[in-house]
Design a protein around this motif. Structure first.
Motif: not given
Length: 312
Positions: A145, A190, A203-204, A230-231
């Motif tokens: 994250f 997160r 999301q990616p 990253t996410l």
């Protein structure tokens, strides 16, 4: 770092890339530096391969941590390329893994034919970012994250800048530290992000201003430089680009049936992006151009709402 030391670092990076390429079976007789800033990007001519060698790094970035990030980049770009997304792909002529040589960590990419004299259109590119987000949504790889926010980089940079009032005014450093106290919990967790911004999907994402990292190839655009993949919220990829780019993204997102950018999240990511820019000043001893390059950002940052309007 004086110019002669920077030139020596570049020469050592090129030499490492040449020897690594030859060790992988490439013919390399005329290496040519294409670009140089945080990395040295070198064409291993006559082979159609470009090496990107990391050079300007925070003190804690060892070879192992560099390789982790590079593997994520190679993984997502290969996955996107296999599905027809226009990206600069990893070179098929060598194993798609980071290579370490002479203290440097590097990756190898396919040489592309850049359109001559092409001028970047960041507003148009911002619309293309919506297409990229749609393509990345189903990426199955494991991404952490908001690693692209680099919380340790911000934290360490603000500590180091205490000893460099020549780079950052003490009053600005005080504001940066107070802002980071508000922003850090949301960046690092997160769960905290989701409590702060309920209903915002993750999301990616590209992670490093993809509207700027679009290469004009002679046959069309190519997404590039996924080193910070990253996410996170899609807003992260529009941080700092301004209302025209945001509007272009929203228009493209609507046409795809995707959600538009959330203003509260934009305030948050813009504030974090500003602090990353401030922290970058700690790298100025390695890359002196940063001192002047970041000065306009500091002026802009002073006029922005504290912590992007987020309250602790």
């Amino acid at each position: 770092m004086p110019p002669e030391q920077i030139a020596d670092r570049t020469a050592r990076a090129v030499d490492a890339a040449v020897h690594a390429g030859r060790g992988l079976g490439l013919t390399v007789t005329e290496p040519k530096v294409l670009y140089e800033a945080f990395s040295v990007v070198v064409h291993l001519a006559p082979s159609p391969v470009v090496a990107r060698v990391l050079t300007v790094l925070p003190h804690y970035a060892d070879l192992d941590s560099q390789a982790v990030r590079q593997r994520a980049e190679l993984g997502v770009t290969r996955w996107l390329a296999d599905r027809g997304t226009p990206v600069i792909p990893p070179s098929p002529l060598v194993p798609r893994e980071p290579v370490q040589r002479d203290g440097f960590s590097m990756t190898f990419w396919q040489l592309v034919n850049v359109a001559p004299d092409a001028e970047p259109d960041y507003v148009a590119n911002a619309g293309l970012v919506a297409d990229l987000h749609a393509a990345m949504r189903d990426y199955p790889g494991d991404l952490s994250f908001l690693s692209a926010a680099e919380p340790r980089f911000i934290e360490d940079g603000l500590v180091l800048l205490k000893d460099h009032p020549d780079l950052l005014d003490p009053a600005d450093l005080d504001r940066a530290r107070r802002e980071w106290q508000v922003l850090e919990p949301v960046v690092r967790s997160r769960a905290t992000f989701e409590r702060t911004f309920p209903g915002i999907d993750l999301q990616p994402i590209h992670g490093d201003c993809p509207a700027v990292n679009i290469v004009p190839e002679v046959r069309g655009h190519l997404y590039a430089d996924f080193e910070m993949v990253t996410l996170g919220p899609v807003e992260w990829d529009l941080a700092g680009l301004g209302p025209d780019c945001e509007a272009a993204y929203d228009q493209a997102a609507r046409s795809r049936g995707m959600r538009e950018l959330n203003k509260d999240v934009l305030g948050f990511v813009n504030a974090v992006g500003m602090l990353r820019g401030v922290a970058c000043l700690a790298l100025a001893p390695q890359l002196p151009m940063l001192a002047d390059a970041i000065r306009p950002l500091i002026e802009q940052w002073r006029s922005t709402p504290f912590a992007g309007g987020l309250t602790g």
